[in-house]
Design a protein around this motif. Structure first.
Motif, PDB file in Angstrom:
ATOM      1  N   VAL A  19      -0.523  -7.716  -1.514  1.00 26.36           N
ATOM      2  CA  VAL A  19      -1.946  -7.548  -1.224  1.00 26.36           C
ATOM      3  C   VAL A  19      -2.113  -7.153   0.235  1.00 26.36           C
ATOM      4  O   VAL A  19      -2.884  -6.251   0.571  1.00 26.36           O
ATOM      5  CB  VAL A  19      -2.726  -8.845  -1.543  1.00 26.36           C
ATOM      6  CG1 VAL A  19      -4.118  -8.809  -0.964  1.00 26.36           C
ATOM      7  CG2 VAL A  19      -2.789  -9.057  -3.039  1.00 26.36           C
ATOM      8  N   TRP A  20      -1.368  -7.808   1.112  1.00 27.02           N
ATOM      9  CA  TRP A  20      -1.435  -7.515   2.544  1.00 27.02           C
ATOM     10  C   TRP A  20      -0.974  -6.085   2.828  1.00 27.02           C
ATOM     11  O   TRP A  20      -1.593  -5.354   3.605  1.00 27.02           O
ATOM     12  CB  TRP A  20      -0.549  -8.516   3.283  1.00 27.02           C
ATOM     13  CG  TRP A  20      -0.584  -8.385   4.760  1.00 27.02           C
ATOM     14  CD1 TRP A  20      -1.551  -8.813   5.610  1.00 27.02           C
ATOM     15  CD2 TRP A  20       0.424  -7.773   5.577  1.00 27.02           C
ATOM     16  NE1 TRP A  20      -1.218  -8.508   6.904  1.00 27.02           N
ATOM     17  CE2 TRP A  20      -0.010  -7.870   6.913  1.00 27.02           C
ATOM     18  CE3 TRP A  20       1.650  -7.170   5.309  1.00 27.02           C
ATOM     19  CZ2 TRP A  20       0.738  -7.382   7.967  1.00 27.02           C
ATOM     20  CZ3 TRP A  20       2.389  -6.683   6.367  1.00 27.02           C
ATOM     21  CH2 TRP A  20       1.926  -6.789   7.666  1.00 27.02           C
ATOM     22  N   LYS A  21       0.107  -5.656   2.164  1.00 27.35           N
ATOM     23  CA  LYS A  21       0.611  -4.296   2.357  1.00 27.35           C
ATOM     24  C   LYS A  21      -0.373  -3.259   1.829  1.00 27.35           C
ATOM     25  O   LYS A  21      -0.556  -2.201   2.409  1.00 27.35           O
ATOM     26  CB  LYS A  21       1.953  -4.119   1.645  1.00 27.35           C
ATOM     27  CG  LYS A  21       3.118  -4.753   2.355  1.00 27.35           C
ATOM     28  CD  LYS A  21       4.380  -4.468   1.593  1.00 27.35           C
ATOM     29  CE  LYS A  21       5.588  -5.059   2.270  1.00 27.35           C
ATOM     30  NZ  LYS A  21       6.813  -4.796   1.508  1.00 27.35           N
ATOM     31  N   ARG A  22      -1.019  -3.564   0.701  1.00 30.92           N
ATOM     32  CA  ARG A  22      -1.969  -2.635   0.102  1.00 30.92           C
ATOM     33  C   ARG A  22      -3.164  -2.402   1.013  1.00 30.92           C
ATOM     34  O   ARG A  22      -3.662  -1.287   1.114  1.00 30.92           O
ATOM     35  CB  ARG A  22      -2.434  -3.173  -1.252  1.00 30.92           C
ATOM     36  CG  ARG A  22      -2.982  -2.108  -2.160  1.00 30.92           C
ATOM     37  CD  ARG A  22      -3.376  -2.619  -3.529  1.00 30.92           C
ATOM     38  NE  ARG A  22      -2.315  -3.355  -4.181  1.00 30.92           N
ATOM     39  CZ  ARG A  22      -2.468  -4.565  -4.730  1.00 30.92           C
ATOM     40  NH1 ARG A  22      -3.623  -5.162  -4.734  1.00 30.92           N
ATOM     41  NH2 ARG A  22      -1.455  -5.170  -5.306  1.00 30.92           N
ATOM     42  N   LYS A  23      -3.613  -3.448   1.706  1.00 32.86           N
ATOM     43  CA  LYS A  23      -4.729  -3.290   2.645  1.00 32.86           C
ATOM     44  C   LYS A  23      -4.356  -2.306   3.751  1.00 32.86           C
ATOM     45  O   LYS A  23      -5.152  -1.458   4.144  1.00 32.86           O
ATOM     46  CB  LYS A  23      -5.099  -4.636   3.267  1.00 32.86           C
ATOM     47  CG  LYS A  23      -5.888  -5.529   2.362  1.00 32.86           C
ATOM     48  CD  LYS A  23      -6.252  -6.811   3.094  1.00 32.86           C
ATOM     49  CE  LYS A  23      -6.975  -7.763   2.184  1.00 32.86           C
ATOM     50  NZ  LYS A  23      -7.294  -9.020   2.863  1.00 32.86           N
ATOM     51  N   GLY A  24      -3.143  -2.414   4.248  1.00 35.67           N
ATOM     52  CA  GLY A  24      -2.670  -1.505   5.283  1.00 35.67           C
ATOM     53  C   GLY A  24      -2.552  -0.080   4.781  1.00 35.67           C
ATOM     54  O   GLY A  24      -2.872   0.869   5.495  1.00 35.67           O
ATOM     55  N   TRP A  26      -4.354   1.369   2.369  1.00 37.83           N
ATOM     56  CA  TRP A  26      -5.685   1.977   2.235  1.00 37.83           C
ATOM     57  C   TRP A  26      -6.295   2.281   3.592  1.00 37.83           C
ATOM     58  O   TRP A  26      -6.971   3.293   3.766  1.00 37.83           O
ATOM     59  CB  TRP A  26      -6.612   1.088   1.404  1.00 37.83           C
ATOM     60  CG  TRP A  26      -6.267   1.135  -0.043  1.00 37.83           C
ATOM     61  CD1 TRP A  26      -5.766   0.116  -0.800  1.00 37.83           C
ATOM     62  CD2 TRP A  26      -6.347   2.261  -0.923  1.00 37.83           C
ATOM     63  NE1 TRP A  26      -5.546   0.524  -2.084  1.00 37.83           N
ATOM     64  CE2 TRP A  26      -5.896   1.846  -2.184  1.00 37.83           C
ATOM     65  CE3 TRP A  26      -6.760   3.568  -0.769  1.00 37.83           C
ATOM     66  CZ2 TRP A  26      -5.844   2.703  -3.282  1.00 37.83           C
ATOM     67  CZ3 TRP A  26      -6.712   4.419  -1.867  1.00 37.83           C
ATOM     68  CH2 TRP A  26      -6.264   3.984  -3.092  1.00 37.83           C
ATOM     69  N   ALA A  27      -6.064   1.429   4.581  1.00 37.02           N
ATOM     70  CA  ALA A  27      -6.579   1.687   5.925  1.00 37.02           C
ATOM     71  C   ALA A  27      -5.941   2.949   6.504  1.00 37.02           C
ATOM     72  O   ALA A  27      -6.615   3.785   7.110  1.00 37.02           O
ATOM     73  CB  ALA A  27      -6.311   0.491   6.828  1.00 37.02           C
TER      74      ALA A  27
END
Length: 62
Positions: A19-24, A26-27
Motif C-alpha cells: 500500500v505504501w509503495k502504491r501511494k508512491g 501514483w504520486a
C-alpha cells in the motif's frame, strides 16, 4: 508505553508495504504527467513564464 501482544504476520506486513509503495507510484505518475503537460505547453492549471532570448519571446509549440 503500549506494546503489541502478538507479532504482525508476514502477509499483513507485506500488504502494508505494498500500500505504501502504491501511494508512491501514483504520486510519481501524477508528477510525471504534470511535467509532461508543462513541457508540451498543454497545461491548463499552471502558469509558466516564457523565457526571453534577445528580447524576443519564444513561441509555444502547438
Amino acid at each position: 508505553m503500549a506494546v503489541p501482544k502478538k507479532r504482525t504476520s508476514i502477509s499483513k506486513k507485506r500488504i502494508r508495504k505494498n500500500v505504501w509503495k502504491r501511494k508512491g507510484y501514483w504520486a510519481a505518475l501524477k508528477a510525471f504527467s504534470l511535467s509532461k503537460s508543462l513541457s508540451t505547453g498543454n497545461s491548463k492549471s499552471f502558469f509558466c513564464p516564457t523565457k526571453k532570448i534577445n528580447n524576443q519571446r519564444l513561441k509555444k509549440p502547438k
